[in-house]
Write a protein that holds these residues in place. Sequence first.
Motif, PDB file in Angstrom:
ATOM      1  N   GLN A   1       0.749  -1.512   0.087  1.00  0.00           N
ATOM      2  CA  GLN A   1       0.049   0.174  -0.067  1.00  0.00           C
ATOM      3  C   GLN A   1       0.798   1.144  -0.041  1.00  0.00           C
ATOM      4  O   GLN A   1       2.053   1.340   0.188  1.00  0.00           O
ATOM      5  CB  GLN A   1      -0.938  -0.041   1.296  1.00  0.00           C
ATOM      6  CG  GLN A   1      -1.937  -1.080   1.384  1.00  0.00           C
ATOM      7  CD  GLN A   1      -2.822  -1.124   0.270  1.00  0.00           C
ATOM      8  OE1 GLN A   1      -3.278  -0.125  -0.502  1.00  0.00           O
ATOM      9  NE2 GLN A   1      -3.532  -2.374  -0.160  1.00  0.00           N
ATOM     10  N   VAL A   2       0.205   2.281  -0.497  1.00  0.00           N
ATOM     11  CA  VAL A   2       0.927   3.705  -0.412  1.00  0.00           C
ATOM     12  C   VAL A   2       0.565   4.521   0.568  1.00  0.00           C
ATOM     13  O   VAL A   2      -0.652   4.917   0.978  1.00  0.00           O
ATOM     14  CB  VAL A   2       0.744   4.388  -1.550  1.00  0.00           C
ATOM     15  CG1 VAL A   2       1.447   5.883  -1.903  1.00  0.00           C
ATOM     16  CG2 VAL A   2       1.122   3.669  -3.109  1.00  0.00           C
ATOM     17  N   LEU A   3       1.695   4.883   1.363  1.00  0.00           N
ATOM     18  CA  LEU A   3       1.363   5.702   2.854  1.00  0.00           C
ATOM     19  C   LEU A   3       0.780   7.085   2.152  1.00  0.00           C
ATOM     20  O   LEU A   3       1.217   7.752   1.176  1.00  0.00           O
ATOM     21  CB  LEU A   3       2.520   6.088   3.331  1.00  0.00           C
ATOM     22  CG  LEU A   3       2.809   4.948   4.572  1.00  0.00           C
ATOM     23  CD1 LEU A   3       4.256   5.313   5.360  1.00  0.00           C
ATOM     24  CD2 LEU A   3       1.947   5.048   5.648  1.00  0.00           C
ATOM     25  N   CYS A   4      -0.205   7.716   2.732  1.00  0.00           N
ATOM     26  CA  CYS A   4      -0.565   8.950   2.462  1.00  0.00           C
ATOM     27  C   CYS A   4      -0.211  10.298   3.550  1.00  0.00           C
ATOM     28  O   CYS A   4      -0.747  11.152   3.337  1.00  0.00           O
ATOM     29  CB  CYS A   4      -2.132   8.953   2.349  1.00  0.00           C
ATOM     30  SG  CYS A   4      -2.966   8.647   3.703  1.00  0.00           S
ATOM     31  N   HIS A   5       0.545   9.922   4.482  1.00  0.00           N
ATOM     32  CA  HIS A   5       1.317  10.784   5.366  1.00  0.00           C
ATOM     33  C   HIS A   5       2.723  10.303   5.789  1.00  0.00           C
ATOM     34  O   HIS A   5       2.760   9.087   5.783  1.00  0.00           O
ATOM     35  CB  HIS A   5       0.373  10.957   6.556  1.00  0.00           C
ATOM     36  CG  HIS A   5      -0.037   9.844   7.346  1.00  0.00           C
ATOM     37  ND1 HIS A   5       0.778   9.618   8.460  1.00  0.00           N
ATOM     38  CD2 HIS A   5      -0.861   8.720   7.033  1.00  0.00           C
ATOM     39  CE1 HIS A   5       0.251   8.359   9.137  1.00  0.00           C
ATOM     40  NE2 HIS A   5      -0.771   7.679   8.172  1.00  0.00           N
ATOM     41  N   ASP A   6       3.391  11.250   6.197  1.00  0.00           N
ATOM     42  CA  ASP A   6       4.722  10.791   6.945  1.00  0.00           C
ATOM     43  C   ASP A   6       4.523  10.041   8.090  1.00  0.00           C
ATOM     44  O   ASP A   6       3.436  10.283   9.153  1.00  0.00           O
ATOM     45  CB  ASP A   6       5.578  12.041   7.041  1.00  0.00           C
ATOM     46  CG  ASP A   6       6.034  12.764   5.893  1.00  0.00           C
ATOM     47  OD1 ASP A   6       5.754  12.203   4.771  1.00  0.00           O
ATOM     48  OD2 ASP A   6       6.336  14.045   5.740  1.00  0.00           O
ATOM     49  N   ILE A   7       5.134   9.291   8.570  1.00  0.00           N
ATOM     50  CA  ILE A   7       5.491   8.576   9.794  1.00  0.00           C
ATOM     51  C   ILE A   7       6.496   8.993  10.615  1.00  0.00           C
ATOM     52  O   ILE A   7       7.821   8.820   9.998  1.00  0.00           O
ATOM     53  CB  ILE A   7       5.526   6.933   9.583  1.00  0.00           C
ATOM     54  CG1 ILE A   7       4.324   6.429   8.938  1.00  0.00           C
ATOM     55  CG2 ILE A   7       5.706   6.207  10.786  1.00  0.00           C
ATOM     56  CD1 ILE A   7       3.230   6.531   9.548  1.00  0.00           C
ATOM     57  N   THR A   8       6.438   9.732  11.649  1.00  0.00           N
ATOM     58  CA  THR A   8       7.381  10.182  12.477  1.00  0.00           C
ATOM     59  C   THR A   8       7.904   9.441  13.695  1.00  0.00           C
ATOM     60  O   THR A   8       7.241   8.522  14.294  1.00  0.00           O
ATOM     61  CB  THR A   8       6.805  11.610  13.268  1.00  0.00           C
ATOM     62  OG1 THR A   8       6.309  12.499  12.074  1.00  0.00           O
ATOM     63  CG2 THR A   8       8.015  12.382  13.797  1.00  0.00           C
ATOM     64  N   GLN A   9       9.266   9.246  13.795  1.00  0.00           N
ATOM     65  CA  GLN A   9       9.845   8.585  14.635  1.00  0.00           C
ATOM     66  C   GLN A   9      10.575   9.670  15.768  1.00  0.00           C
ATOM     67  O   GLN A   9      11.175  10.681  15.371  1.00  0.00           O
ATOM     68  CB  GLN A   9      10.919   7.771  14.186  1.00  0.00           C
ATOM     69  CG  GLN A   9      11.656   6.633  15.482  1.00  0.00           C
ATOM     70  CD  GLN A   9      12.628   5.852  14.730  1.00  0.00           C
ATOM     71  OE1 GLN A   9      13.469   6.167  13.982  1.00  0.00           O
ATOM     72  NE2 GLN A   9      12.665   4.505  15.098  1.00  0.00           N
ATOM     73  N   ILE A  10      10.222   9.354  17.186  1.00  0.00           N
ATOM     74  CA  ILE A  10      10.759  10.233  18.041  1.00  0.00           C
ATOM     75  C   ILE A  10      11.728   9.386  19.075  1.00  0.00           C
ATOM     76  O   ILE A  10      11.370   8.296  19.600  1.00  0.00           O
ATOM     77  CB  ILE A  10       9.895  11.084  18.871  1.00  0.00           C
ATOM     78  CG1 ILE A  10       9.085  11.871  17.787  1.00  0.00           C
ATOM     79  CG2 ILE A  10      10.410  11.880  19.917  1.00  0.00           C
ATOM     80  CD1 ILE A  10       7.758  12.513  18.531  1.00  0.00           C
ATOM     81  N   ILE A  11      13.282   9.672  19.124  1.00  0.00           N
ATOM     82  CA  ILE A  11      14.032   9.228  20.007  1.00  0.00           C
ATOM     83  C   ILE A  11      14.392  10.244  20.846  1.00  0.00           C
ATOM     84  O   ILE A  11      15.127  10.976  20.445  1.00  0.00           O
ATOM     85  CB  ILE A  11      15.209   8.370  19.384  1.00  0.00           C
ATOM     86  CG1 ILE A  11      14.667   7.554  18.198  1.00  0.00           C
ATOM     87  CG2 ILE A  11      15.923   7.888  20.327  1.00  0.00           C
ATOM     88  CD1 ILE A  11      16.007   6.846  17.600  1.00  0.00           C
ATOM     89  N   PRO A  12      13.979  10.202  21.874  1.00  0.00           N
ATOM     90  CA  PRO A  12      14.265  11.542  22.975  1.00  0.00           C
ATOM     91  C   PRO A  12      15.679  11.997  23.054  1.00  0.00           C
ATOM     92  O   PRO A  12      16.518  10.963  23.243  1.00  0.00           O
ATOM     93  CB  PRO A  12      13.758  11.129  24.427  1.00  0.00           C
ATOM     94  CG  PRO A  12      12.565   9.983  23.974  1.00  0.00           C
ATOM     95  CD  PRO A  12      13.226   9.171  22.628  1.00  0.00           C
ATOM     96  N   GLY A  13      15.931  13.195  22.629  1.00  0.00           N
ATOM     97  CA  GLY A  13      17.380  13.722  22.990  1.00  0.00           C
ATOM     98  C   GLY A  13      18.521  13.360  21.668  1.00  0.00           C
ATOM     99  O   GLY A  13      19.562  13.688  21.673  1.00  0.00           O
TER     100      GLY A  13
END
Length: 341
Positions: free
Chosen positions: A12-24
Amino acid sequence: MKLIRTQDAVGQVLCHDITQIIPGQFKGPVFRKGHIIQPEDIPVLLSVGKEHLYVWENDETKLHENEAAQILCELCQNAHMTASEPKEGKIELTADCDGLFLVDSERLRAVNALGDMMIATRPGGFVVHKGDKLCGTRIIPLVIAKERMEQARRAAGDTPLLRLLPLEKKSYGIVATGSEVKNGMIEDSFTPILQKKLGEYGCTMLRCAHPGDDPAAITAEVLAMLDEGAQMVFCTGGMSVDPDDRTPLAIKNTGADIVGYGAPVLPGAMFLAAYMPDGRPVCGLPGCVMYAKRTIFDLVLPRLLADEPVTAQWLHGLGNGGLCLNCEECHFPNCGFGKGV
């Protein structure tokens, strides 16, 4: 869009960005909009808490968040501005040069009032520098109806919501009034203050005159400086209601059109703005400009250098935010002075 389980999203085609957060350490997109999901992506998506995903279903009546943000950006962008690439549905504009940044607040409010979209700007009416961030645009949902963006276009009108006007390094003359200065009883301490403020913008003083309090002599000096090529003339002092203060009369007698005498700003209530028939400004500056850290002159000067007219309507609107708090440590323009809503 359609909502599916992440385990079922391969191909499937993503229709939005997927955000990753690694604190600091890191915050950013681990997968971009338009990415075709591969089997090896599934564990990564689950590790960032995405048990369900929105994937794209083509619909000619809808726009993706990045496409909609681009439209909002186009409503704002004007000369001397650079747009960023869309990121998570957001686009930012930055300044390409130093200049006076201006915002059409009424039309901006009309766009933001539509809902489902937003444009946030830095305060207008102040000098910005090359590389400064001017605004950010995005829509609130991940997709939006095309008609909603057409409504935004209609609300914004035919011209950009933002302007960035380069500042001109102008020449100027100073007419320092007061018989006590003319007669040498006190030193002219006003002119050095103006030279310093104007010098910060690269302006050059043509000359300074000390005609005393005689309005005819003041008028003659203003006209002489204009004849000599001064692009602006500032008359210092003599702006109160004291019977010896004749500067407003002297400026009027030059033939200048007085657009405002008195302004809802403290310090600076007795400021006078006038324009000669050829458009060159002649201003009467009250004594506070000499001793206060920040005054109405700091609000007016960038407009004069950007050839943005100082109007009665603009002066009247300075009341909300027109009170300088005279902070022990001055942070202007990063404060509330001059920033009415």
